[in-house]
Design a protein around this motif. Structure first.
Motif: not given
Length: 718
Positions: A633-638
């Protein structure tokens, strides 16, 4: 206990060694509560004090002045304690009744006369033993009844007595150590001395209990005396009675005494943990015993049914079911017995319901050693003198004296309701309860444990228990005697680690904190810093101190890493976890915590490498999936993160934090309504305010480009 505020003021001045103010305060009390004898005693003290003060004011240097002052302090304390004790007795109806029973009789209570009477009782019993049973029965009953009445009055006399003189104490010590006095009488009197001296410290009684402990040959007498002097100590009065410290020094120099004190402290914790132990028995052990079918082959449970039909088909379909049930039952029972052997009071819950008999209206019966000749149980004793089951229970059953009396009285009531075949079985001694080996029942630990259980029942159940200071008081922590200042600077400090570790094992965190505050600076070793860190006492500093002493200790490194993480010092924590992984490269906990640190440091790619590996090795590990989902989530891989959240939330009671984190994931991915639905569920389950959603991850929300306007609109729709 009823106390008087004016008398408490006198005590406060005495504790501060301010004799002049103590005299003034006592004068004020006697002006309101006149008493000629006490007024005369105070006048004598005041006169001696004035003579000493006048001599001093003239400029004379008297080398005896400190000793004279201390003697006057002691005399003043004796006056105070006698008056305070008398005030308490007079203002508590129950104690008043004991006082009148024990003092307003024609008996001569001088120790010499009492000793002669107690010795005469032993002789009379010995003579009766030589007579035929049919002629001695009535005489025996009358003899024991008279003796019981005498012991009750003597118990009440001592319990409500004032402070002893040294000569009286010496004579009582001789009585309590005499081999010609019945041990049961000595045990009962020791309990009375203990209860009396616990209310108001009495140096003479304390000295008596210490000497009896040191010199007694009978182990039961020794152990009652041990418990007696331990809970008669008063650290506040050490300045007035230095003899207390001197006596304790002789005790603490003895290795056996030190070990018995450690064991006693542990046993006290077992006593006050009775509610926790009862919950374990009620919730974990009893259900298994109840669900398990009773078996005639079982050495544990009596089968109250003479026969029970068996289903032959069940034997064919499940040939091992009976053995498995029996094994499960025996394992549950063995667990309970193991608790009992370790020191748990496993019988309190059951026997506490059997204390409503009139027998227990008398305080003396709560502490009376079990004796089938007790006048108040003669009806039951006469009925069951040939019952082998009951005889075995009373002789070798692992019960305290109070519970044996309870069992006998209850047994008398229910025996007539049992089927005839069961009564015959009990008469033959079949189906007996688990017995203790004779050699085990003679050990100091066993004797002491049963006595503590007697005391616990007294202070927890007795209707008049509030008349006494309880040694099990949870607020004052009287039970934690190892924290007494009288133990500081003594050889017992070497056992502080053992006691504190035991408290932590029993989850007595508050008690452990109290013990840790007792450590002298010179005693603060590796174990001290580890325990301090564990209970949350400045963990970062304490674990760092532990590492200074043992730099490569894995437990200290792990504790320090946790403390750094808790203080959001993620870079330092990451260094610690890397050190730990050098010691244990494949330990999942360290790998997972390292990944969490990396995620908090925005090192997402590095964290993912660890987490994907852990996920591959254990795809159903919720902790791994939780951390991996948040890192993604933090890394944008939703999309990847959402798949993991679906898995985490696809259970009956998902974690509220998983709901919250999925909400962030959906919000960051532009799925506003779905995110709001997650947030609402989270708020409903936790009761947190709406702003918590924002405050919890404020920096990450803004890092994701979410504006203030969007934040306000999200708050509005929640």
């Amino acid at each position: 206990m009823v106390r008087n505020e004016a008398l408490d003021t006198v005590l406060d001045h005495l504790l501060n060694r301010n004799l002049g103010e103590a005299i003034v305060a006592m004068d004020n009390f006697l002006a309101v509560h006149p008493h000629q004898i006490n007024t005369d005693r105070l006048f004598a003290i005041k006169t001696d004090y004035q003579l000493m003060a006048d001599y001093w004011r003239r400029g004379f240097k008297d080398p005896q002045l400190p000793q004279l002052y201390d003697n006057l302090l002691r005399r003043m304390y004796v006056l105070y304690a006698n008056m305070a004790s008398n005030y308490t007795v007079r203002h508590m109806p129950y104690l008043s009744s004991l006082f009148y029973k024990g003092h307003m009789t024609a008996r001569d209570w001088s120790p010499q006369v009492v000793k002669e009477e107690l010795e005469a009782f032993v002789s009379d019993v010995a003579v009766l033993d030589l007579e035929p049973a049919h002629t001695s029965a009535a005489k025996r009953s009358e003899l024991y009844a008279q003796h019981h009445d005498q012991m009750v009055e003597l118990f009440d006399n001592i319990l409500t007595s004032g402070l002893w003189t040294d000569s009286y104490a010496t004579a009582m010590e001789d009585l309590l150590l005499s081999p010609t006095v019945d041990v049961n009488d000595q045990l009962l009197l020791i309990s009375s001395v203990m209860l009396s001296s616990m209310s108001y410290f009495d140096m003479a009684k304390f000295r008596t209990l210490v000497h009896v402990y040191q010199q007694a040959i009978d182990e039961q007498v020794r152990q009652r005396a041990l418990v007696g002097w331990v809970f008669s100590m008063d650290a506040e009065l050490d300045g007035i009675f230095p003899e207390e410290t001197e006596l304790l020094k002789t005790l603490f120099d003895d290795e056996q005494c030190r070990q018995e004190l450690v064991d006693l402290q542990k046993q006290m914790i077992y006593c006050i943990n009775v509610e926790q132990d009862q919950a374990t028995i009620r919730d974990e052990i009893i259900p298994d015993l109840i669900k398990t079918k009773k078996s005639q082959d079982s050495p544990i449970i009596i089968d109250w049914n003479s026969e029970e039909d068996q289903d032959p088909l069940n034997d064919i379909l499940h040939p091992n079911e009976a053995e498995e049930r029996l094994e499960k039952m025996e394992n549950s029972y063995r667990k309970m017995i193991d608790m009992q052997k370790q020191g748990s009071d496993i019988y309190f819950g059951g026997f506490s319901q059997m204390k409503r008999f009139p027998f227990f209206n008398e305080i003396v019966n709560w502490l009376m050693p079990f004796d089938m000749n007790h006048p108040d149980i003669q009806s039951a004793a006469g009925k069951f003198k040939e019952n082998r089951f009951l005889q075995s229970m009373m002789k070798n059953g692992p019960f305290c004296n109070s519970d044996k009396y309870s069992f006998l009285l209850a047994f008398e009531q229910v025996i007539s309701q049992l089927p005839e075949n069961i009564r015959q079985l009990l008469d033959r001694g079949e189906g007996t309860f688990t017995e203790m080996a004779p050699e085990e029942t003679r050990t100091p630990a066993y004797i002491r444990r049963l006595y503590l259980q007697d005391l616990y029942r007294l202070f927890r159940i007795f209707s008049q228990r509030n008349a006494f200071r309880s040694i099990f008081d949870l607020e004052e922590r009287n039970y934690l005697f190892f924290s007494s200042p009288l133990f500081f600077g003594t050889p017992l400090e070497a056992h502080f680690n053992e006691v504190t570790a035991f408290l932590l094992k029993k989850k007595r965190i508050g008690d452990a904190k109290t013990m840790l505050r007792c450590y002298d600076v010179s005693r603060r070793d590796f174990q001290y810093y580890m325990m301090s860190g564990y209970i949350g006492e400045n963990p970062r500093m304490n674990y760092a101190k532990a590492l200074e002493l043992e730099p490569e200790n894995e437990r200290a490194l792990a504790g320090y890493a946790r403390a750094l993480f808790a203080n959001t010092l993620y870079e330092e924590a990451l260094e610690m976890y890397e050190k730990l992984l050098q010691l244990q490269p494949d330990k999942k906990l360290y790998l997972l915590n390292k990944a969490v640190c990396q995620t908090n440091l925005r090192q997402y790619e590095e964290a993912e490498k660890i987490l994907f590996r852990l996920n591959y090795e254990a795809p159903d590990d919720e902790n791994v999936n939780r951390v991996l989902a948040w890192t993604l989530t933090c890394n944008g891989k939703y999309e990847q993160a959402e798949k993991l959240y679906e898995k985490l939330l696809d259970i009956e009671k998902p974690s509220p934090n998983d709901l919250l984190n999925e909400g962030y994931c959906l919000w960051f991915n532009g799925r506003i309504d779905d995110a709001a639905a997650c947030f609402r569920r989270y708020l409903e389950e936790t009761g947190e305010p709406k702003m918590y959603i924002i405050d919890n991850e404020d920096s990450l929300i803004r890092e994701k480009g979410i504006t203030e306007a969007e934040i306000q609109m999200m708050l509005y729709i929640l």
